[in-house]
Design an enzyme around this catalytic site. Sequence first.
Site, PDB file in Angstrom:
ATOM      1  N   CYS A  14      17.358 -72.649   6.783  1.00  0.00           N
ATOM      2  CA  CYS A  14      18.588 -72.172   7.411  1.00  0.00           C
ATOM      3  C   CYS A  14      18.563 -72.330   8.930  1.00  0.00           C
ATOM      4  O   CYS A  14      19.625 -72.477   9.549  1.00  0.00           O
ATOM      5  CB  CYS A  14      18.853 -70.719   7.029  1.00  0.00           C
ATOM      6  SG  CYS A  14      17.471 -69.622   7.352  1.00  0.00           S
ATOM      7  N   HIS A 121      16.951 -65.331   7.745  1.00  0.00           N
ATOM      8  CA  HIS A 121      18.157 -66.164   7.605  1.00  0.00           C
ATOM      9  C   HIS A 121      18.917 -66.283   8.923  1.00  0.00           C
ATOM     10  O   HIS A 121      19.145 -65.306   9.625  1.00  0.00           O
ATOM     11  CB  HIS A 121      19.085 -65.597   6.536  1.00  0.00           C
ATOM     12  CG  HIS A 121      20.246 -66.488   6.244  1.00  0.00           C
ATOM     13  ND1 HIS A 121      20.093 -67.768   5.751  1.00  0.00           N
ATOM     14  CD2 HIS A 121      21.587 -66.308   6.411  1.00  0.00           C
ATOM     15  CE1 HIS A 121      21.279 -68.325   5.611  1.00  0.00           C
ATOM     16  NE2 HIS A 121      22.198 -67.467   6.004  1.00  0.00           N
ATOM     17  N   ASN A 136      27.995 -70.422   7.846  1.00  0.00           N
ATOM     18  CA  ASN A 136      26.806 -69.989   7.111  1.00  0.00           C
ATOM     19  C   ASN A 136      26.455 -71.010   6.022  1.00  0.00           C
ATOM     20  O   ASN A 136      27.298 -71.360   5.189  1.00  0.00           O
ATOM     21  CB  ASN A 136      27.095 -68.625   6.473  1.00  0.00           C
ATOM     22  CG  ASN A 136      25.860 -67.974   5.893  1.00  0.00           C
ATOM     23  OD1 ASN A 136      24.820 -68.618   5.727  1.00  0.00           O
ATOM     24  ND2 ASN A 136      25.971 -66.698   5.587  1.00  0.00           N
TER      25      ASN A 136
END
Length: 251
Positions: A14, A121, A136
């Site tokens: 991520c 994250h 995202n």
Amino acid sequence: MDLIFHEKQEGQLCAKHCLNALLQGPYFTEFDLATIAKTIDDEERLKMAEGGENRAEYREFIEGPSFNMDDSGYFSIQVIANALKVWSLELIPFKSQNAIAEIARKDPTSQKCYICNYRDHWLTIRKIGNQWFNLNSLLSGPELISDTYLALFLAQLQEEGYSIFIINGELPACKSDQVLSTMRVEQTEKPHAIVEYGDRSSTEAVKGDSFTGEGDEESCIARAIAASLESELEDEQKQLQAAIAMSLESQ
């Protein structure tokens, strides 16, 4: 929406997805970030060695795992900060006493973009053209966020434990920004959340990432008010600031 660069979650990369969404292009690979992490590790090792290589603390440090990356694809805040320095961009904690942060807290739309972190994250919230998007990587595509609800969205993320950083500096030019400066996007359906996210608590990360102002409005406002009552500087933010400062000192 096809114009907007968006990487779907791959493994636990991520940090890479977050940076590329921010820059709107495939600028960084996991190998680039691993190289940055190794450089930071080497600098930290040299700094620790200054106190003597026979010390127990030094031996424990060099024998332990890296604090800047791991085999899963995790990268630290120091790696993110150093990657952004390549583009003359800096991270400013949203809750800090920095003048830019104070302006952002009063009017989040005054900035261009934010990156947010919860546990391992990372995600990007960026203005492209004249509209804000949640980029995202746990979502199947970009998600439109209205100016009206941007502050509530950031407040919700803070309440759920996210650390938020303002990106200060000039972002590289991108086609999506140029095109959407002359037109507006209409989103009739929310992107689906990607739940296949390893064995980490993906549902917790997704929980705060799909809000655009729809649904239980009163509940969202209540959460935003609760978040606004939090102290301006939390211990976590102080630690992250110290980590960034240490990284900059080692350059």
